[in-house]
Design a protein around this motif. Structure first.
Motif, short mmCIF file in Angstrom:
data_model
loop_
_atom_site.label_atom_id
_atom_site.label_comp_id
_atom_site.label_asym_id
_atom_site.label_seq_id
_atom_site.Cartn_x
_atom_site.Cartn_y
_atom_site.Cartn_z
N ALA A 173 30.99 -0.92 -35.84
CA ALA A 173 32.23 -0.29 -35.39
C ALA A 173 32.05 1.22 -35.25
O ALA A 173 32.54 1.82 -34.28
CB ALA A 173 33.35 -0.60 -36.37
N ALA A 174 31.32 1.83 -36.18
CA ALA A 174 31.11 3.28 -36.12
C ALA A 174 30.33 3.67 -34.87
O ALA A 174 30.67 4.65 -34.19
CB ALA A 174 30.36 3.73 -37.37
N ALA A 175 29.29 2.91 -34.54
CA ALA A 175 28.51 3.22 -33.34
C ALA A 175 29.35 3.05 -32.08
O ALA A 175 29.30 3.88 -31.17
CB ALA A 175 27.27 2.32 -33.28
N ALA A 176 30.12 1.95 -32.03
CA ALA A 176 30.97 1.71 -30.85
C ALA A 176 32.00 2.82 -30.67
O ALA A 176 32.26 3.28 -29.55
CB ALA A 176 31.66 0.35 -30.98
N LEU A 177 32.59 3.26 -31.77
CA LEU A 177 33.59 4.34 -31.69
C LEU A 177 32.96 5.65 -31.24
O LEU A 177 33.59 6.44 -30.53
CB LEU A 177 34.28 4.50 -33.04
CG LEU A 177 35.21 3.35 -33.45
CD1 LEU A 177 35.68 3.54 -34.88
CD2 LEU A 177 36.40 3.26 -32.50
N ALA A 178 31.71 5.89 -31.64
CA ALA A 178 31.03 7.11 -31.19
C ALA A 178 30.86 7.10 -29.69
O ALA A 178 31.04 8.13 -29.02
CB ALA A 178 29.67 7.22 -31.88
N HIS A 179 30.54 5.95 -29.12
CA HIS A 179 30.40 5.85 -27.66
C HIS A 179 31.74 6.07 -26.97
O HIS A 179 31.77 6.45 -25.79
CB HIS A 179 29.85 4.47 -27.28
CG HIS A 179 28.38 4.32 -27.53
ND1 HIS A 179 27.42 4.60 -26.59
CD2 HIS A 179 27.70 3.95 -28.64
CE1 HIS A 179 26.22 4.39 -27.09
NE2 HIS A 179 26.37 4.00 -28.34
N ARG A 180 32.81 5.86 -27.70
CA ARG A 180 34.14 6.03 -27.11
C ARG A 180 34.75 7.38 -27.46
O ARG A 180 35.94 7.59 -27.24
CB ARG A 180 35.04 4.89 -27.55
CG ARG A 180 34.47 3.56 -27.08
CD ARG A 180 35.38 2.41 -27.19
NE ARG A 180 34.88 1.35 -26.32
CZ ARG A 180 35.44 0.17 -26.20
NH1 ARG A 180 36.51 -0.13 -26.91
NH2 ARG A 180 34.93 -0.72 -25.39
N GLY A 181 33.93 8.25 -28.03
CA GLY A 181 34.39 9.61 -28.26
C GLY A 181 35.16 9.82 -29.54
O GLY A 181 35.65 10.91 -29.78
N GLN A 182 35.29 8.81 -30.39
CA GLN A 182 36.05 8.94 -31.63
C GLN A 182 35.10 9.25 -32.78
O GLN A 182 34.88 8.44 -33.69
CB GLN A 182 36.84 7.66 -31.87
CG GLN A 182 37.82 7.33 -30.75
CD GLN A 182 38.59 6.05 -31.01
OE1 GLN A 182 39.05 5.81 -32.13
NE2 GLN A 182 38.73 5.23 -29.99
N LEU A 183 34.54 10.45 -32.74
CA LEU A 183 33.51 10.82 -33.70
C LEU A 183 34.04 10.94 -35.12
O LEU A 183 33.33 10.63 -36.08
CB LEU A 183 32.84 12.13 -33.29
CG LEU A 183 31.97 12.08 -32.03
CD1 LEU A 183 31.27 13.42 -31.82
CD2 LEU A 183 30.94 10.97 -32.13
N GLY A 184 35.26 11.39 -35.28
CA GLY A 184 35.83 11.53 -36.61
C GLY A 184 35.95 10.18 -37.30
O GLY A 184 35.53 10.01 -38.45
N ARG A 185 36.52 9.22 -36.61
CA ARG A 185 36.66 7.87 -37.17
C ARG A 185 35.27 7.24 -37.38
O ARG A 185 35.02 6.55 -38.37
CB ARG A 185 37.50 7.01 -36.22
CG ARG A 185 37.62 5.54 -36.60
CD ARG A 185 38.29 5.35 -37.92
NE ARG A 185 38.46 3.94 -38.22
CZ ARG A 185 38.51 3.43 -39.42
NH1 ARG A 185 38.40 4.23 -40.47
NH2 ARG A 185 38.67 2.14 -39.62
N SER A 186 34.36 7.49 -36.45
CA SER A 186 33.00 6.98 -36.58
C SER A 186 32.34 7.51 -37.85
O SER A 186 31.71 6.76 -38.61
CB SER A 186 32.17 7.38 -35.36
OG SER A 186 30.82 7.05 -35.52
N ALA A 187 32.51 8.80 -38.12
CA ALA A 187 31.92 9.39 -39.32
C ALA A 187 32.49 8.77 -40.58
O ALA A 187 31.77 8.53 -41.56
CB ALA A 187 32.14 10.90 -39.31
N GLU A 188 33.79 8.49 -40.59
CA GLU A 188 34.41 7.87 -41.76
C GLU A 188 33.80 6.50 -42.05
O GLU A 188 33.50 6.17 -43.21
CB GLU A 188 35.92 7.70 -41.53
CG GLU A 188 36.70 9.02 -41.51
CD GLU A 188 38.15 8.79 -41.18
OE1 GLU A 188 38.55 7.60 -41.11
OE2 GLU A 188 38.89 9.77 -40.98
N LEU A 189 33.59 5.70 -41.00
CA LEU A 189 33.01 4.38 -41.20
C LEU A 189 31.56 4.46 -41.66
O LEU A 189 31.13 3.70 -42.53
CB LEU A 189 33.11 3.58 -39.89
CG LEU A 189 34.49 3.01 -39.57
CD1 LEU A 189 34.55 2.52 -38.13
CD2 LEU A 189 34.82 1.86 -40.52
#
Length: 810
Positions: free
Chosen positions: A367-383
């Motif tokens: 999920a973190a990697a997928a969110l990074a591709h979608r520009g949600q770096l903050g949420r990605s870092a939390e995961l």
């Protein structure tokens, strides 16, 4: 002549037939389909011709057979009593035996009988020349001969079947396969199982075959010999291609599935690979714990090279009875590597919300990697942080303005862990240290990851991060090399195919190679269906940049209409400053700066939170300078130039950009110093920014009132672009009373001039610039008056000298 009966073989048969010695028995031994019966009849005819004796076709019971020559076919099917009787006839009577048999089954009584033979004929496979003779004349082409020989392995009976039914298409017709039905139906059960195992690709794995045949490993060889004796199997245990097709056409699918499943279970129990066996079973719907376990094992084997297949195998495990949540995280991982981020996120969320689910940390990283591709770096870092991946978490945190110096992960120092560590170190250095050190560290990360990076799910690849650093630092050659190597190595799997290609297209655009950039953009957008938000933002920015550089107002307007959604879908982060800067220049050109006010403010805030690191800030300063000049705000442009000058202390690469920025300000103010302009342009060219270099020289040429300086700077712009220099005219007017020719045209006049000299009509020019054809005509008239052109042809000649080639200026 029958192709089996070669001249050499016919000569030998004639010699054998004329042998009148007592006990001149003959054995003909070969697998099924090799023409034993044909040879038996030919020997009988030869004996009749040579001796006048009529051979008798021998059939049991042999104690009632009379004749001087006895022809016995398929002796391997006779029982011991009949074989002993034949041996008695051969030794105690003047009867001459000609016996044809397969090499297996080889009963001792058959072996004793064949041992009496003084000669043996051993038919062999047909060669391509013999195959050609069996084909109809219209099919005796090299292509058809090669096809038939390959499919049949030269087995005469198989060649004949295919020759009778083959058409011009290179395919095995159904009637040729149907002729195998009788042979397959007569096979011993164990031989048939072996053939089905051969179709599954097991080869001569005696342990697996023993499990499948329910026999001791030592007796498997007997089954293999029996299978070879059919002619359907080659010496290495693999099926003749046409026989394999026949088995797949004639044997019920459920039987073949059962054999594969049994083999997979046996191999799995022995710790062997099961992917080749389970791949064809994905959509069969087979069930049971053993099948589910085999599908899971096959999926793990497929993941490094074919994640899409791995995802399908995990789905098959669920169909076989495995609980969806039990394989959810691993299936999500496979889907993400295959490029299906929607499916990956759905499955990862299901696992994360199920407290007792296995592999929850894996689901979190997916999920973190997928969110990074979608520009949600903050949420990605939390995961990533929750999953214990502190270095990937640091990448996301830094991207949104929170600098974290991540400690190394625990565990063995593998290529993957080393690459991730170097990547995190390089990013941290890019904010706090020297650009060259940061770039070098990330380049090493990319190199380290290449051998193992195809099956690694990443928030961003070291090649992409390194390319961004290189582009920010105007090291275009490094960016190009990193991206080309990553594309060749398949780093990051399907999610990074588009990203790497887009960054490669950006590199070409930054270097002034607009055709290659356009090709790269098109190729990237064809790679998958819809682009992820990060990729979409870069794609729109490239489209905008190409239109701006080509002076294509219509294309620029179209690209800008697409940019709005891309900007809204992707939040501002450290890794999107390049597209943000390009869009800022387009916004200024289209007088729509308000669209990006919030994003640019957020970018400046982000930079400030990181201490305004020059490496990351430079592209925004550079684009901000040009956007301000386009918008007619020299005071804002001066602020950006001053920031660049401050960052340039002690760094030669930044000094080139700062010097060019200062020169641009002076040119925009009308202060054109040819030496300074040419020096700045050549310096930009030296770091790979060819388009910017040519544009600086071209802009300066249009703003100088010195005819000699104008020609010199136009020549400089053309040479930077690698285009021929125009023939020089006199640098000063020779007409009495004239002052030196003034060529200070407005930006709008320059735009009109570029389009007019490209061959467009006044209406077409007006459509491009969103003005009327009458207004275009007015601009042309003014330029003709100011340039003192006496005719349209002279005006066009002077305009060509002024604007040079397309794309020199804004």
């Amino acid at each position: 002549m029958n192709p089996i009966l070669t001249p050499a073989l016919a000569e030998r048969i004639a010699a054998i037939a004329g042998d009148r010695r007592p006990g001149a028995h003959l054995g003909i031994v070969a697998p099924g389909g090799y023409g034993k019966t044909t040879l038996l009849r030919r020997v009988g005819a030869a004996i009749r011709e040579a001796t006048g004796v009529e051979p008798v076709i021998g059939l049991p019971p042999f104690d009632q057979v009379s004749g001087e020559v006895l022809l016995v076919d398929d002796a391997h099917q006779l029982d011991d009593t009949d074989l002993r009787e034949l041996r008695r006839l051969a030794t105690a009577s003047p009867v001459r035996l000609v016996v044809a048999a397969r090499p297996w089954p080889r009963a001792s009584s058959l072996a004793e009988l064949l041992d009496l033979a003084q000669d043996h004929l051993l038919p062999t496979a047909l060669d391509p020349a013999q195959v050609r003779e069996l084909l109809p004349k219209r099919l005796r082409t090299d292509r058809h001969v090669d096809f038939v020989h390959t499919q049949t392995a030269g087995v005469p009976a198989f060649v004949a079947r295919l020759a009778r039914t083959l058409d011009t298409d290179l395919d095995v017709p159904a009637p040729a396969l149907a002729e195998f039905r009788h042979e397959l139906s007569r096979l011993d059960e164990r031989v048939l199982r072996f053939l089905l195992a051969a179709d599954a690709g097991v080869g001569l794995n005696l342990d697996l075959l023993a499990d499948l045949l329910d026999t001791a490993a030592g007796t498997v060889s007997e089954v293999v010999e029996a299978a070879r004796a059919t002619g359907l199997v080659g010496t290495a245990g693999s099926l003749v291609p046409i026989a394999q097709r026949a088995i797949r056409a004639q044997v019920p699918v459920e039987r073949r599935v059962w054999i594969r499943q049994r083999l997979a279970e046996a191999r799995l129990a022995r710790g062997g690979q099961v992917l080749p066996l389970m791949r064809p079973l994905v959509n069969t719907g087979i069930g049971g714990d053993n099948a589910a376990a085999a599908f899971e094992a096959a999926a793990a084997e497929a993941l490094p090279t074919d994640p899409a297949l791995a995802a399908n195998l995990y789905a098959a495990a669920v169909t076989a009875g495995r609980a969806p949540v039990a394989v959810g995280a691993r299936r999500a991982h496979a889907l993400a590597l295959a490029g299906d981020l929607d499916g990956a996120l759905r499955l990862a969320d299901q696992v994360l919300t199920t407290e007792q689910a296995p592999d929850r940390t894996t689901a979190a990283t997916v999920a973190a990697a997928a969110l990074a591709h979608r520009g949600q770096l903050g949420r990605s870092a939390e995961l990533y942080r929750w999953a214990g991946s502190s270095q990937f978490a640091a990448l996301g945190s830094t991207g949104v303005g929170e600098l974290v110096d991540a400690a190394g992960e625990t565990g063995p120092p593998t290529s993957l862990s080393s690459a991730i560590s170097l990547m995190a170190q390089g990013l941290h250095e890019s904010v706090t240290g020297q650009p060259t050190t940061a770039l070098s560290t990330v380049v090493r990360a990319a190199t380290t990851l290449e051998p193992v990076g195809r099956a690694v799910l990443l928030p961003d690849s070291p090649a992409a991060l390194g390319a961004l650093l290189a582009l920010h630092y105007a090291e275009l050659g490094t960016a190009k090399s990193l991206l080309e190597r990553a594309i060749a190595a398949g780093t990051g799997g399907a999610p990074f195919v588009v990203r790497h290609r887009l960054l490669l297209a950006w590199t070409a655009m930054a270097g002034g190679d607009l055709p290659r950039a356009a090709e790269g953009l098109a190729a990237a957008c064809r790679t998958r269906g819809g682009l992820e938000p990060r990729d979409r933002l870069f794609a729109v920015a490239i489209e905008t940049g190409l239109a701006r550089r080509a002076g294509d107002a219509a294309a620029l307007g179209h690209a800008w209409s697409q940019a709005g959604e891309a900007i809204l879908r992707h939040p501002v982060d450290l890794f999107t400053f390049l597209p943000l800067g390009e869009l800022a220049m387009a916004a200024a050109k289209l007088r729509d700066e308000s669209r990006l006010v919030a994003q640019l403010t957020e970018a400046r805030t982000l930079l400030k939170s990181l201490g305004d690191p020059p490496l990351w800030a430079m592209p925004l300063w550079w684009s901000g300078l040009h956007a301000a000049l386009i918008a007619g705000r020299p005071e804002v442009a001066a602020e950006h130039a001053e920031a660049m000058a401050s960052a340039a202390a002690g760094d030669e690469q930044f000094a080139v950009l700062a010097g060019a920025a200062r020169c641009w300000l002076e040119v925009s103010a009308g202060a054109v110093e040819p030496d300074a302009v040419e020096g700045a342009a050549r310096a930009l060219q030296g770091i790979g920014l060819t388009w910017d270099a040519a544009r600086l020289a071209g802009n300066a040429a249009t703003r100088t009132t010195d005819r000699a300086a104008m020609v010199r700077l136009l020549d400089c712009a053309r040479m930077i672009q690698g285009k021929p220099v125009s023939a020089r005219r006199s640098v000063t007017s020779e007409r009495p009373g004239d002052e030196q020719l003034a060529v200070n045209l407005s930006d709008r006049e320059l735009q009109v001039a570029e389009l007019v000299v490209s061959g467009l009509t006044y209406k077409d020019v007006g459509d491009r610039l969103f003005i009327s054809a009458k207004t275009v005509e007015h601009h042309v008239a003014r330029m003709r008056q100011r340039l003192g052109a006496s005719s349209r042809s002279e005006l066009l000649s002077q305009l060509r000298s002024l604007v040079g080639s397309a794309g020199v200026r804004e």
